[in-house]
Scaffold this motif. Structure first.
Motif, mmCIF file in Angstrom:
data_model
loop_
_atom_site.group_PDB
_atom_site.id
_atom_site.type_symbol
_atom_site.label_atom_id
_atom_site.label_comp_id
_atom_site.label_asym_id
_atom_site.label_seq_id
_atom_site.Cartn_x
_atom_site.Cartn_y
_atom_site.Cartn_z
ATOM 1 N N GLU A 115 0.858 -1.189 0.000
ATOM 2 C CA GLU A 115 0.000 0.000 0.000
ATOM 3 C C GLU A 115 0.891 1.235 0.000
ATOM 4 N N GLU A 177 -7.458 2.061 -2.520
ATOM 5 C CA GLU A 177 -7.569 1.757 -1.095
ATOM 6 C C GLU A 177 -8.637 2.593 -0.378
ATOM 7 N N GLU A 184 -2.846 0.200 -3.793
ATOM 8 C CA GLU A 184 -2.096 -1.017 -3.468
ATOM 9 C C GLU A 184 -1.744 -1.756 -4.745
HETATM 10 MN MN MN Z 1 -5.008 -3.301 1.171
#
Ligand code: MN
Ligand code: ADP
Ligand code: MN
Ligand code: MN
Length: 354
Positions: A115, A177, A184
């Motif tokens: 992320e 996200e 991500e």
């Molecule tokens: Mn994630």
């Protein structure tokens, strides 16, 4: 025929390392790292040496096609060495290299979910967040969203995904996200060294491609305080024993072993710096001082995916690692804890003693 070779390495910045690279024109085509010369750099400019003894070495360890330049140009990930040729203390890859070869028969596989957060070119506010003290609408609509009111920066994400594929990096997927401007990508599953190398190369491509569109990608584990999700790098892990029939038992055994080392790993910052800001017990995390595992538990330290429990075999997801973690250290800790005598930190004290 001459080609451009981008030598890429991990620097000595603390608490979180960044990446450096420089270009060399060489006779091509080049297919194997053994065809590439060892090179050097000024370690006093990367927090890896003093001015008096500044010549660090770059030893090529992994080549991929350069997806940005095309042709026969290549990107090459390097290990950093001291002037005498031995691994530099910041070179955590050298440790994982030895460990992965020692445990090669376990056929361990890793998958990383990186992320990250995009920022405007000044690096102060997340991309397209309002100026001043204002915030975007609360979280809820952004995760896997579609439409320019819900997701910011997709152009870069799409270009990065194409570039990873062109470079032969084992990108598994991408998603928007929970926090706006947070994204991500996943890498793997691959052998320990391969997965970690590919993650670093994919990070480099993201930083590099951000230059062209004046977007900064950051791996800060908790970019915005308050009711905004942090950024992690969930680490999915399996051994051959976990992947075969009845492997669920090996997965539970691994969770228990990891639980016994939890306090030591956290104390050693194995899972990244500033992780205490992220592992609060809220926003799909487990509190940093608590260890818990379970099926489908996104509030746990380790989650056994529901499908894995259903199949009775597969892999586990360690949810503790922060976005800024070093995959060499995390893979080392998981491998040694699950497959070895139990993780000991002495080899990593370069980072622990900051
Ligand atoms: Mn994630
Ligand atoms: P999540 O549901 O947690 O968001 P993702 O779909 O984002 O999961 O990512 C799944 C990750 O699991 C990928 O990085 C993939 O490489 C990894 N993975 C899949 N199978 C295995 C396996 N057998 N061993 C290790 N990692 C695996
Ligand atoms: Mn994911
Ligand atoms: Mn996950």
């Amino acid at each position: 025929m001459k080609i451009m070779v981008e030598y890429i390495w991990i620097d000595g910045q603390r608490p979180t390392a960044r990446m450096r690279s420089k270009t060399r024109i060489l006779k091509g085509p080049i297919k194997r790292v053994s065809q590439l010369p060892v090179w050097g750099f000024d370690g006093s400019s990367t927090e890896q040496a003093t001015t008096q003894s500044s010549d660090c070495g770059l030893v090529p360890v992994r080549i991929v096609p350069d997806p940005l330049n095309g042709g026969s140009d290549i990107l090459v990930l390097c290990e950093v060495t001291l002037p005498n040729g031995t691994p530099h203390p910041s070179n955590t890859r050298a440790h994982l290299r030895k460990l992965a070869s020692r445990y090669a028969t376990t056929r361990a596989l890793f998958g990383f979910e990186q992320e990250y957060t995009l920022y405007d070119k000044d690096g102060v506010r997340p991309l397209r967040w309002p100026e001043g003290a204002a915030f975007p609408a609360p979280q809820g609509k952004y995760y896997c969203g579609v439409g320019c009111d819900e997701v910011y920066g997709r152009k870069l994400i799409t270009a990065h995904t194409h570039a990873c594929r062109k470079a032969g990096i084992a990108i598994y997927g991408t998603n928007g996200e929970v926090m706006p401007s947070q994204w991500e990508f996943q890498i793997g599953p691959l052998d320990p060294l391969g997965a970690a190398d590919h993650l670093w190369l994919a990070r480099w491509l993201l930083y590099r491609m951000g230059e062209d569109v004046e977007i900064v990608a950051k791996l800060d584990p908790k970019p915005i305080a308050g009711n905004w999700n942090g950024a992690g790098c969930h680490t999915n892990f399996s051994t051959a024993a976990m992947r075969r029939k009845g492997g669920l038992r090996a997965i539970y055994a691994a969770c228990k072993k990891l639980g016994m080392q939890h306090a030591a790993h956290i104390a050693d910052h194995v899972y990244g710096e500033d992780n205490h800001k992220r592992l609060t017990g809220a926003h799909e995390t487990c509190k940093i001082d608590t260890f818990r595992f379970g099926v489908g538990d996104r509030g746990g330290s380790i989650r056994i995916p529901a499908q894995v429990a259903e199949n009775g075999k597969g892999y586990l997801e360690d949810r503790r690692p922060a976005a800024n973690m070093d995959p060499y250290r995390v893979a080392y800790a998981l491998l040694e804890t699950v497959c070895g005598r139990g993780f000991r930190n002495e080899v990593f004290n370069y980072f622990a003693n900051k």
